[in-house]
Scaffold this active site. Structure first.
Site, PDB file in Angstrom:
ATOM      1  N   GLY A   1      56.535  89.975  15.008  1.00 56.60           N
ATOM      2  CA  GLY A   1      56.250  90.117  16.267  1.00 56.60           C
ATOM      3  C   GLY A   1      55.067  89.151  16.704  1.00 56.60           C
ATOM      4  O   GLY A   1      54.613  88.246  16.049  1.00 56.60           O
ATOM      5  N   ASP A   2      55.023  88.947  18.126  1.00 62.09           N
ATOM      6  CA  ASP A   2      53.813  88.305  18.611  1.00 62.09           C
ATOM      7  C   ASP A   2      54.159  86.800  18.628  1.00 62.09           C
ATOM      8  O   ASP A   2      53.410  85.876  18.551  1.00 62.09           O
ATOM      9  CB  ASP A   2      52.519  88.398  18.520  1.00 62.09           C
ATOM     10  CG  ASP A   2      52.208  89.909  18.495  1.00 62.09           C
ATOM     11  OD1 ASP A   2      52.523  90.607  19.610  1.00 62.09           O
ATOM     12  OD2 ASP A   2      51.299  90.516  17.831  1.00 62.09           O
TER      13      ASP A   2
ATOM     14  N   GLY B   1      55.948  84.754  20.667  1.00 61.62           N
ATOM     15  CA  GLY B   1      55.727  84.132  21.892  1.00 61.62           C
ATOM     16  C   GLY B   1      57.157  84.500  22.503  1.00 61.62           C
ATOM     17  O   GLY B   1      57.567  83.403  23.114  1.00 61.62           O
ATOM     18  N   LYS B   2      57.649  85.575  22.296  1.00 57.29           N
ATOM     19  CA  LYS B   2      58.812  85.824  22.895  1.00 57.29           C
ATOM     20  C   LYS B   2      58.669  85.700  24.431  1.00 57.29           C
ATOM     21  O   LYS B   2      59.638  85.262  25.465  1.00 57.29           O
ATOM     22  CB  LYS B   2      59.445  87.154  22.623  1.00 57.29           C
ATOM     23  CG  LYS B   2      59.600  87.257  20.812  1.00 57.29           C
ATOM     24  CD  LYS B   2      60.140  88.602  20.678  1.00 57.29           C
ATOM     25  CE  LYS B   2      58.863  89.738  20.637  1.00 57.29           C
ATOM     26  NZ  LYS B   2      57.694  89.461  19.784  1.00 57.29           N
TER      27      LYS B   2
ATOM     28  N   ALA C   1      55.021  96.881  22.894  1.00 62.08           N
ATOM     29  CA  ALA C   1      55.385  95.195  22.811  1.00 62.08           C
ATOM     30  C   ALA C   1      54.188  94.860  23.874  1.00 62.08           C
ATOM     31  O   ALA C   1      53.648  95.727  24.615  1.00 62.08           O
ATOM     32  CB  ALA C   1      56.617  95.095  23.539  1.00 62.08           C
ATOM     33  N   GLY C   2      53.599  93.714  23.812  1.00 59.26           N
ATOM     34  CA  GLY C   2      52.922  92.998  24.737  1.00 59.26           C
ATOM     35  C   GLY C   2      53.248  91.434  24.680  1.00 59.26           C
ATOM     36  O   GLY C   2      53.324  90.799  23.634  1.00 59.26           O
ATOM     37  N   HIS C   3      53.892  91.122  25.888  1.00 60.14           N
ATOM     38  CA  HIS C   3      54.563  89.907  26.015  1.00 60.14           C
ATOM     39  C   HIS C   3      54.035  89.164  26.998  1.00 60.14           C
ATOM     40  O   HIS C   3      53.953  89.518  28.323  1.00 60.14           O
ATOM     41  CB  HIS C   3      56.236  89.939  26.418  1.00 60.14           C
ATOM     42  CG  HIS C   3      56.959  90.638  25.453  1.00 60.14           C
ATOM     43  ND1 HIS C   3      58.329  91.114  25.513  1.00 60.14           N
ATOM     44  CD2 HIS C   3      56.575  90.929  24.036  1.00 60.14           C
ATOM     45  CE1 HIS C   3      58.549  91.574  24.377  1.00 60.14           C
ATOM     46  NE2 HIS C   3      57.584  91.719  23.590  1.00 60.14           N
TER      47      HIS C   3
ATOM     48  N   GLN D   1      59.202  93.451  19.326  1.00 56.08           N
ATOM     49  CA  GLN D   1      58.566  93.258  18.080  1.00 56.08           C
ATOM     50  C   GLN D   1      59.320  92.136  17.352  1.00 56.08           C
ATOM     51  O   GLN D   1      59.439  91.096  17.888  1.00 56.08           O
ATOM     52  CB  GLN D   1      58.959  94.673  17.365  1.00 56.08           C
ATOM     53  CG  GLN D   1      58.020  95.878  17.669  1.00 56.08           C
ATOM     54  CD  GLN D   1      58.377  96.291  19.216  1.00 56.08           C
ATOM     55  OE1 GLN D   1      59.381  96.886  19.385  1.00 56.08           O
ATOM     56  NE2 GLN D   1      57.519  96.709  19.913  1.00 56.08           N
TER      57      GLN D   1
ATOM     58  N   VAL E   1      48.224  93.933  23.174  1.00 58.66           N
ATOM     59  CA  VAL E   1      48.273  95.256  23.529  1.00 58.66           C
ATOM     60  C   VAL E   1      46.946  96.136  23.216  1.00 58.66           C
ATOM     61  O   VAL E   1      46.112  96.739  23.981  1.00 58.66           O
ATOM     62  CB  VAL E   1      49.450  96.234  22.923  1.00 58.66           C
ATOM     63  CG1 VAL E   1      49.441  97.488  23.300  1.00 58.66           C
ATOM     64  CG2 VAL E   1      50.730  95.464  23.314  1.00 58.66           C
TER      65      VAL E   1
ATOM     66  N   GLY F   1      44.162  94.398  21.159  1.00 51.83           N
ATOM     67  CA  GLY F   1      43.063  93.436  21.018  1.00 51.83           C
ATOM     68  C   GLY F   1      42.869  93.329  19.569  1.00 51.83           C
ATOM     69  O   GLY F   1      41.685  92.640  19.354  1.00 51.83           O
TER      70      GLY F   1
HETATM   71  P1  GDP Z   1      55.386  88.136  22.184  1.00 52.94           P
HETATM   72  O1  GDP Z   1      54.881  89.394  22.094  1.00 52.94           O
HETATM   73  O2  GDP Z   1      56.301  87.598  21.113  1.00 52.94           O
HETATM   74  O3  GDP Z   1      55.818  87.877  23.430  1.00 52.94           O
HETATM   75  O4  GDP Z   1      53.897  87.278  21.971  1.00 52.94           O
HETATM   76  P2  GDP Z   1      52.731  87.605  22.401  1.00 52.94           P
HETATM   77  O5  GDP Z   1      52.559  87.477  23.897  1.00 52.94           O
HETATM   78  O6  GDP Z   1      52.123  89.039  21.929  1.00 52.94           O
HETATM   79  O7  GDP Z   1      51.697  86.716  21.678  1.00 52.94           O
HETATM   80  C1  GDP Z   1      51.803  85.176  21.811  1.00 52.94           C
HETATM   81  C2  GDP Z   1      50.505  84.383  22.285  1.00 52.94           C
HETATM   82  O8  GDP Z   1      50.774  83.297  21.892  1.00 52.94           O
HETATM   83  C3  GDP Z   1      50.352  84.888  24.000  1.00 52.94           C
HETATM   84  O9  GDP Z   1      48.761  84.633  23.788  1.00 52.94           O
HETATM   85  C4  GDP Z   1      50.886  83.270  24.420  1.00 52.94           C
HETATM   86  O10 GDP Z   1      50.173  83.104  25.472  1.00 52.94           O
HETATM   87  C5  GDP Z   1      50.720  82.555  23.203  1.00 52.94           C
HETATM   88  N1  GDP Z   1      51.460  81.334  22.998  1.00 52.94           N
HETATM   89  C6  GDP Z   1      53.033  81.207  23.391  1.00 52.94           C
HETATM   90  N2  GDP Z   1      53.379  80.206  23.105  1.00 52.94           N
HETATM   91  C7  GDP Z   1      52.432  79.310  22.455  1.00 52.94           C
HETATM   92  C8  GDP Z   1      52.029  77.997  22.113  1.00 52.94           C
HETATM   93  O11 GDP Z   1      53.127  77.352  22.071  1.00 52.94           O
HETATM   94  N3  GDP Z   1      50.991  77.699  21.879  1.00 52.94           N
HETATM   95  C9  GDP Z   1      49.724  78.470  21.846  1.00 52.94           C
HETATM   96  N4  GDP Z   1      48.612  77.845  21.971  1.00 52.94           N
HETATM   97  N5  GDP Z   1      49.822  79.679  22.525  1.00 52.94           N
HETATM   98  C10 GDP Z   1      51.285  80.083  22.589  1.00 52.94           C
HETATM   99  P1  IMO Z   2      55.743  92.348  20.423  1.00 53.37           P
HETATM  100  O1  IMO Z   2      57.029  92.838  21.135  1.00 53.37           O
HETATM  101  C1  IMO Z   2      53.216  92.976  16.711  1.00 53.37           C
HETATM  102  C2  IMO Z   2      53.601  96.835  14.795  1.00 53.37           C
HETATM  103  C3  IMO Z   2      52.102  97.623  14.826  1.00 53.37           C
HETATM  104  C4  IMO Z   2      52.326  98.406  13.637  1.00 53.37           C
HETATM  105  C5  IMO Z   2      53.979  98.682  13.648  1.00 53.37           C
HETATM  106  C6  IMO Z   2      54.239 100.090  13.848  1.00 53.37           C
HETATM  107  O2  IMO Z   2      54.444  92.003  21.334  1.00 53.37           O
HETATM  108  O3  IMO Z   2      55.955  91.291  19.492  1.00 53.37           O
HETATM  109  P2  IMO Z   2      54.406 101.238  16.439  1.00 53.37           P
HETATM  110  O4  IMO Z   2      53.276 101.522  17.618  1.00 53.37           O
HETATM  111  O5  IMO Z   2      55.336 100.278  16.890  1.00 53.37           O
HETATM  112  O6  IMO Z   2      54.952 102.199  15.768  1.00 53.37           O
HETATM  113  O7  IMO Z   2      53.625 100.197  15.292  1.00 53.37           O
HETATM  114  O8  IMO Z   2      54.538  97.590  14.306  1.00 53.37           O
HETATM  115  N1  IMO Z   2      54.125  96.401  16.068  1.00 53.37           N
HETATM  116  C7  IMO Z   2      53.994  95.307  16.610  1.00 53.37           C
HETATM  117  N2  IMO Z   2      53.199  93.912  16.293  1.00 53.37           N
HETATM  118  N3  IMO Z   2      54.062  92.822  18.044  1.00 53.37           N
HETATM  119  C8  IMO Z   2      54.642  93.762  18.433  1.00 53.37           C
HETATM  120  O9  IMO Z   2      55.295  93.821  19.500  1.00 53.37           O
HETATM  121  C9  IMO Z   2      54.490  95.185  17.852  1.00 53.37           C
HETATM  122  N4  IMO Z   2      54.924  96.121  18.095  1.00 53.37           N
HETATM  123  C10 IMO Z   2      54.720  96.997  17.070  1.00 53.37           C
HETATM  124  O10 IMO Z   2      50.991  96.942  14.965  1.00 53.37           O
HETATM  125  O11 IMO Z   2      51.903  97.325  12.564  1.00 53.37           O
HETATM  126 MG    MG Z   3      53.160  90.648  21.430  1.00 56.52          MG
END
Ligand code: GDP
Ligand code: IMO
Ligand code: MG
Length: 463
Positions: free
Chosen positions: A40-41, A43-44, A67-69, A256, A332, A334
């Site tokens: 997860g996270d 950069g989707k 999720a937190g996008h 995720q 989401v 922090g």
């Molecule tokens: P997601 O859940 O996959 O959408 O990713 P998140 O938004 O939770 O976390 C990705 C973080 O990386 C966010 O703070 C984005 O703004 C940041 N991000 C995405 N692509 C890049 C990149 O290429 N470089 C940097 N420095 N930050 C990025």
């Molecule tokens: P995005 O879409 C990163 C992790 C939680 C925990 C496990 C189970 O932003 O990539 P849950 O609340 O789903 O039952 O928690 O999954 N988790 C994530 N980690 N990015 C996410 O979403 C996540 N969604 C759930 O931290 O370890």
């Molecule tokens: Mg995220």
């Protein structure tokens, strides 16, 4: 970099004309699943936003507001949890599919956020945002039970986001859940809440000593929420299939990541849904023959939030450097994200279970100050080198990662938009990742903003 492989399967002529008579045979087909290749996270959100320019519809297929996008457009940040990131583009429709677990209050808060940002998606009359009538609803007792279970002595802590995701999916599979269509039926809603509260209050009190929730208050609250979400609700399976019939393009937005998938992830430290590509089919009602490609998003390194195995985790100052430079704190919750080196066995596994054809590599700029970049290319388990991911979570404890160390480029790549302008050592890193992972790199991200993106020509031509 070799960008000459494997494109023929994506052209229109490889599909029989009779399959969809309404589709012009010359038209490029480009429905795609885009998903996280790691935990997860990755950069989707940013990448869905970048690519949504080329799609008519973006459909979320799994998860919920765990999720937190993050999307950053000209310095302005917006974090979406349930609503597909595509709606930030005027004219791009957003669909919340049946595979999602929907917290109505969280959904309406997000709608309000879009309204405050001046985006049309907040208005159901704009016809830009749709919610499946078959999606499951998260109710307060789901959160209550999860919170109690996560903090109860003697229970395995998963480190969940505490949004009630797991208990809502439990009810779905138990055939005990409330779907959006039921939420809109007042008498059914009342009966469901009364019965469920009786059961959940009893269980939570017996197991965890939790104070009971009031069904009357819950019914009143959810009746109000139902009225507000009703205008967004529809049969999204029909909407999506008809859109495909009409030659429109759909992007299926994963939440995720593959390694958090309920079946294929690092169980039990996973989420409760099918975050892999297969989830796009069950989570939207679009058949696999109608999806053309799978795009996996991977960071140039790896992060993880919550508990669970992480073979390449870095626990020294370099991990701190990546966390600080990459701003690795959960969008989401922090929570600080755990950081580690890129893990090729996990990436190969992810590519295999998803059928990933294209990779997007994000956060390349975060590694600008790494003099050396170790990449894990195999696991040593009991003295033998393998790239097989252990099914047994205890197997992870005996993994000794085998690293190949590449030279860092030690110069800024931030904001670079052309591949040719990347330093040679950064190109070498990308070549290495592509060759080792077996999927083609189509996009490289060099910063969080929409514009800080390199689209490789072959990938761009495809869309
Ligand atoms: P997601 O859940 O996959 O959408 O990713 P998140 O938004 O939770 O976390 C990705 C973080 O990386 C966010 O703070 C984005 O703004 C940041 N991000 C995405 N692509 C890049 C990149 O290429 N470089 C940097 N420095 N930050 C990025
Ligand atoms: P995005 O879409 C990163 C992790 C939680 C925990 C496990 C189970 O932003 O990539 P849950 O609340 O789903 O039952 O928690 O999954 N988790 C994530 N980690 N990015 C996410 O979403 C996540 N969604 C759930 O931290 O370890
Ligand atoms: Mg995220």
């Amino acid at each position: 970099m070799n960008h000459g492989r494997g494109l023929s399967c994506l052209t229109a002529h490889s599909h029989p004309k009779s399959f969809r008579s309404t589709l012009l045979s010359t038209q490029k087909r480009k429905s795609a699943v885009i998903l996280g290749a790691q935990w997860g996270d990755e950069g989707k959100g940013k990448i869905v936003d970048v690519l949504s320019e080329k799609f008519d519809i973006v459909a979320r297929y799994a998860g919920g507001h765990n999720a937190g996008h993050t999307v950053i457009i000209h310095g302005k940040k917006i974090v979406l949890q349930l609503i597909p990131c595509g709606v930030l583009r005027p004219g791009c429709k957003g669909v919340i599919g049946n595979g999602v677990v929907l917290d109505p209050a969280a959904f309406l808060n997000e709608v309000k956020k879009l309204q405050d940002a001046g985006l049309p998606a907040h208005d159901p009359k704009a016809g830009q945002l749709f919610v499946s009538n078959r999606a499951q609803v998260i109710l307060p007792y789901h959160r209550m039970i999860e919170l109690a279970a996560e903090t109860a002595p003697g229970r395995q802590t998963i480190g969940t986001t505490r949004r009630g995701i797991g208990p809502a999916y439990e009810d779905k599979v138990h055939r005990n859940g409330l779907r959006v269509v039921d939420l809109l039926n007042s008498s059914l809603l009342r009966t469901h809440i009364n019965n469920a509260c009786h059961e959940k209050n009893t269980i939570a009190h017996a197991l965890f000593g939790t104070e009971p929730l009031d069904p009357k208050q819950m019914y009143e609250d959810y009746s109000r929420l139902a009225e507000q979400i009703a205008p967004f609700v529809t049969d999204t399976e029909y909407l999506l299939n008809k859109a495909l019939d009409a030659g429109q393009n759909i992007m299926f937005e994963g939440a995720q990541g593959a390694l958090l998938d309920i079946d294929h992830g690092t169980y039990p430290f996973v989420t409760s849904s099918s975050s892999t590509a297969g989830g796009a089919v069950t989570g939207t009602g679009v058949g696999p023959t109608r999806i053309d490609t799978v795009i996996g998003v991977t960071k140039a390194y790896v992060t993880r939030v919550g508990e669970g195995p992480f073979p390449t985790e870095i626990s020294d100052a370099t991990g701190e450097l990546l966390r600080a430079r990459g701003q690795e704190y959960g969008a989401v919750t922090g929570r600080p994200r755990r950081c580690g080196w890129l893990d090729i066995p996990l990436l190969r596994y992810s590519n295999a279970i998803n059928g990933t054809e294209w990779l997007v590599v994000t956060k390349m700029d975060v590694m600008d100050e790494c003099a050396e970049i170790p990449v894990c290319t195999g696991y040593k388990i009991d003295g033998k080198v393998t790239d097989i991911i252990p099914a047994d979570i205890r197997g992870f404890e005996s993994i000794v990662p085998v690293y190949t160390t590449l030279k860092g480029w030690m110069t800024s790549t931030e904001g670079i938009t052309e591949y040719d302008k990347l330093p040679q050592l950064a190109k070498d890193y990308m070549d290495f990742v592509q060759d080792q992972s077996g999927a083609k790199i189509g996009v490289i991200s060099t910063g969080p903003d929409r514009v800080q993106t390199i689209n490789l020509p072959e990938f761009e031509a495809l869309l």
